[in-house]
Design an enzyme around this catalytic site. Structure first.
Site, short mmCIF file in Angstrom:
data_model
loop_
_atom_site.label_atom_id
_atom_site.label_comp_id
_atom_site.label_asym_id
_atom_site.label_seq_id
_atom_site.Cartn_x
_atom_site.Cartn_y
_atom_site.Cartn_z
N ASN A 237 0.87 -1.18 0.00
CA ASN A 237 0.00 0.00 0.00
C ASN A 237 0.91 1.23 0.00
OD1 ASN A 237 -1.77 2.06 0.53
ND2 ASN A 237 -2.31 1.38 2.59
N GLU B 161 -6.95 4.84 7.59
CA GLU B 161 -6.71 6.26 7.26
C GLU B 161 -7.91 6.86 6.51
OE1 GLU B 161 -2.91 5.61 5.41
OE2 GLU B 161 -2.07 5.12 7.37
P1 PGA Z 1 2.67 0.39 7.63
O1 PGA Z 1 1.23 0.60 6.97
O2 PGA Z 1 3.22 -0.91 7.09
O3 PGA Z 1 3.47 1.58 7.21
O4 PGA Z 1 2.47 0.33 9.11
C1 PGA Z 1 0.38 -0.48 6.74
C2 PGA Z 1 -0.91 0.00 6.13
O5 PGA Z 1 -1.38 1.08 6.49
O6 PGA Z 1 -1.50 -0.70 5.28
#
Ligand code: PGA
Length: 260
Positions: free
Chosen positions: A9, A101
């Site tokens: 992602n 988010e």
């Molecule tokens: P991160 O994000 O690996 O930077 O913790 C994971 C995500 O939000 O899918």
């Protein structure tokens, strides 16, 4: 036997130059390690504006491309939105839905996630539905209640589990460097599979469950060793080719171990 799945992602990161560089490195490894990739599905989810470029670059490879979101509407006067059908037509395979988010900064409700899920499935995209509790919710002993409500909220429609991937992403672990312990992650994955089994026991056993939240090469082997962790949704580490490749490799090793 559930096939391993590692999804990057990329969030709101990247430029045409960085997309080319990052995918260039991953594609070199993909060609060199076709056998590894055959045991694991890998995908990257760039921003909307980099999707076409990523799709072009990945066209001859085993790396799939997905979007980070889609509209719940099919078309119309929805300024700034992108329909699932448009993403499918472009060649996207995956779509991430209900990321924390989006829930946090764009006030996405479970109802909206459910509507997006229906739109994505209708368009032929493979949805990855994200669920996960905040630190306060975990400390209050509410983690399972929250995750169950998010699952129930998203799966209200007629979407079959066979089309679904669920990503458990505890909010307190995202981008913080704090990873859930393999036991915490496995416990929640067992719980999620149980919730899915209440809907359809056969499909629940085949549904892939990803863990996400500060996954990196250094911590992923223990996570993948858990029986109900079928892969990872990776944020920060997906922007570093060697890290992301190492996570794919670890998933391939885990897939081999689980199949023995
Ligand atoms: P991160 O994000 O690996 O930077 O913790 C994971 C995500 O939000 O899918």
């Amino acid at each position: 036997m559930r096939q391993g799945l590692v999804v990057g992602n990329w969030k709101m990161h990247g430029s045409r130059a960085s997309v080319e560089a990052l995918l260039g490195s991953l594609l070199d490894a993909d060609v060199a390690q076709g056998a590894v990739v055959a045991r694991v599905e890998a995908a990257v989810c760039p921003t909307y504006v980099h999707l076409a470029q990523a799709l072009d670059l990945c066209a001859e490879s085993s790396i799939a491309v997905g979007a980070q979101d889609c509209s719940h509407m099919q078309s119309g006067a929805y300024t700034g939105e992108v329909a699932a059908e448009m993403l499918a037509e472009l060649g996207c395979h995956w779509v991430i839905l209900g990321h924390s988010e989006r829930r946090q900064y764009h006030a996405e409700s479970d109802d909206l996630v459910a509507a997006k899920l229906a739109a994505a499935v209708e368009a032929g995209l493979q949805p990855i539905v994200c669920v996960g509790e905040t630190r306060e919710q975990r400390e209050a002993g509410e983690a399972q209640v929250v995750v169950a409500a998010q699952l129930q909220g998203a799966l209200t429609g007629q979407v079959g589990l066979a089309a679904l991937v669920v990503a458990y992403e505890p909010v307190w672990a995202i981008g913080t460097g704090l990873t859930a312990t393999p036991e915490q992650a496995q416990d929640m994955h067992t719980f999620i599979r149980g919730c899915l089994a209440d809907i359809d026991a056969v499909d629940a056993a085949a549904t892939r469950l990803l863990y996400g939240g500060s996954v990196k090469a250094a911590n992923v082997a223990q996570l993948f060793a858990q029986p109900d962790i079928d892969g990872a949704l990776v944020g920060g580490a997906a922007l570093v080719a060697e890290e992301f490749q190492a996570i794919i490799d670890a998933a391939a090793v885990a897939a081999e171990c689980h199949s023995e």
